[in-house]
Scaffold this active site. Structure first.
Site, PDB file in Angstrom:
ATOM      1  CE  LYS A 291      24.037   9.420  27.825  1.00  0.00           C
ATOM      2  NZ  LYS A 291      24.735  10.489  28.564  1.00  0.00           N
ATOM      3  NE  ARG A 365      35.494  11.518  28.166  1.00  0.00           N
ATOM      4  CZ  ARG A 365      35.214  12.203  29.275  1.00  0.00           C
ATOM      5  NH1 ARG A 365      36.099  12.229  30.267  1.00  0.00           N
ATOM      6  NH2 ARG A 365      34.083  12.840  29.417  1.00  0.00           N
TER       7      ARG A 365
END
Length: 516
Positions: A291, A365
């Site tokens: 990130k 996920r």
């Protein structure tokens, strides 16, 4: 780590008093008071006192109403004034505007306006008195003691456990004896959300997977007769063939933990449980798909799903809800290292499906996929997973509501009904086959962990990915990325991690318990 662990025991404990210097003994001995006033729909500029405010006004021979008339313009909703020295027992009295009386449920806003106004008003009043360093405050029930308690308790929360200078700890009491049961219920609901806020706000070096699991175990200890806790270690995770979960955790030096909570509140031990699953990434660097540095510190709260799920179960146990609940929280860090998963790697989930990991920052996920597969073994009546899953959800709804993706109209209706009561809103999002095609079109595996068109409909493709691991008829995915933190959008929450939607999850569980 130990500091935060001890903090959890105290941050939501009632009737805490902080000692003061001798010069402030009068504040230690006397209480502040928060009262509410409604807008009078009759005469222009007049205010309608709540029942408690009217009794107080009578006790001071009308001085309160007189001061309200001469102290400025009409007190609008959410605004407040402080009066000093009008009552011997309360050196400071905060009066807050509550808007129109009996405003009720607003279809356009999808919440009960009266409840929200009371929460907002009581929070504002208590915050004012806290700034004056009063450590004991009585609160007007305003005709809805639960909402008053929620607003007051939520409004006073501030994460300062690691600072040398702390805000005054305020002990709250209901003013008068009206609806003490509702007041206690509201305190418990708000303490649950404050627990989630505490877990989310704590720095990642304090809130490791192991520390998180230990704190939840500690919080559930008083309810040991109804609760079973399993802190599953890495060897167990490997035995369960949770390859997707392990692919995320292996980049970190911190060992993963699969936290499993069983709350047995129903008189019928064989009653199918409600299954709550929470994403527990205690720090998300993005992994190899790193990130950007700005705001990466906020990713200490990427375990918000696990925090709200576990806090909800702690709250359900405190309320002794007559329902069975199982909570699952796969806990780990997502870090870059020589052992970390690389973009393009293929991993195998618990149900045997292979996943091409094209973006290691779409890790939530993956850990949820294995947890959902495992959760089906309990034959739950409904499955609700909660996760700070996608930035796309924040773009879509912002902080107004949690996005809900579900295969069940019944489950949606239950969640929506609960959110109207709590004011912590939900909004239904699409779960079309259109999105499923984008995650099943993978070059190397059965599934790709990002959509075929990358950023387009990112929240929807993430939900479609999760559905590939669900066979239950009543399942909902709550994407809470947009509601993870609060700036100033929710007036009764200070700036910081929000703990949303803990109260909605508790209200939903309570409705299942009572409605069957």
């Amino acid at each position: 780590m130990l500091l935060v662990g001890r903090t959890v025991q105290t941050v939501v404990r009632r009737n805490l008093c902080r000692p003061f210097s001798a010069s402030k003994n009068y504040l230690h001995e006397r209480k502040g008071l928060v009262l509410g006033v409604f807008e009078d729909e009759g005469e222009e500029g007049r205010l309608q006192l709540t029942e408690a405010a009217a009794h107080f006004n009578q006790s001071v021979s009308g001085k309160l109403s007189e001061l309200l008339q001469i102290s400025g313009p009409k007190l609008k909703k959410g605004k407040s004034r402080i009066f000093y020295g009008i009552h011997k027992d309360f050196p400071c009295v905060a009066v807050v505007g509550l808007g129109k009386n009996d405003a009720g449920v607003c279809g356009a806003e999808n919440w009960d306006t009266s409840k929200e106004s009371i929460r907002q008003g009581m929070a504002a009043g208590c915050q004012l008195l806290q700034e004056l360093e009063l450590n004991s405050v009585e609160v007007d029930g305003c005709g809805d003691a639960q909402s008053a308690a929620e607003g007051a308790t939520l409004g006073l929360f501030h994460f300062d456990q690691l600072k040398s200078k702390k805000k005054t700890k305020v002990s709250l009491q209901l003013h008068g004896s009206a609806d003490a049961e509702g007041w206690e219920k509201g305190i418990t609901y708000a303490e649950g959300q404050n627990l989630a806020r505490l877990l989310m706000e704590a720095p990642a070096n304090h809130m490791t997977p192991t520390a998180f699991a230990n704190i939840i175990e500690e919080k559930l200890a008083p309810h040991a007769e109804r609760v079973t806790i399993n802190k599953r270690a890495q060897d167990w995770i490997k035995e369960q063939q949770m390859g997707a979960f392990l692919s995320v955790s292996k980049g970190s030096e911190e060992p993963p933990v699969f936290l499993e909570l069983h709350y047995n509140g129903s008189p019928d031990s064989k009653e199918p449980p409600l299954l709550l699953v929470g994403k527990g990434i205690t720090f998300d660097s993005g992994g190899i798909s790193l990130k950007p540095s700005p705001s990466m510190d906020a990713m200490r709260a990427d375990m918000g799903g696990a925090a709200t799920v576990c806090a909800s179960i702690v709250t359900a146990a405190a309320l002794k809800l007559p329902v069975n609940i199982i909570g699952l929280a796969p806990l780990c860090e997502n870090m870059p290292s020589g052992k970390a998963t690389k973009p393009g790697d293929v991993v195998t989930a618990k149900n045997g499906k292979t996943i091409q990991v094209d973006n290691t920052d779409a890790e939530g996920r993956l850990i949820l996929a294995d947890a959902l597969c495992y959760g089906h073994s309990f034959n739950p009546r409904a499955i609700v997973n909660v996760a700070t899953l996608t930035g796309a959800m924040d773009v879509a709804l912002g902080s107004a509501a949690t996005g809900v993706f579900t295969n069940s109209n019944w489950l949606w209706e239950q969640l929506h009904k609960a959110s109207v009561v709590t004011g912590d809103r939900v909004w239904r999002m699409p779960l079309f086959q259109h999105y499923t095609k984008q995650v099943t079109d993978s070059q190397l595996a059965d599934l790709n962990n990002i959509g075929k068109y990358s950023r387009s409909g990112g929240a929807c493709t993430a939900a479609a990915f999760l559905r590939e691991f669900v066979t239950a008829p009543h399942w909902a995915h709550l994407d809470i990325a947009g509601v993870m933190s609060n700036k100033d959008e929710i007036p009764y929450l200070r700036k910081g991690m929000s703990g949303r939607p803990t109260r909605t999850l508790v209200e939903f569980a309570a409705s299942l318990a009572h409605d069957g």
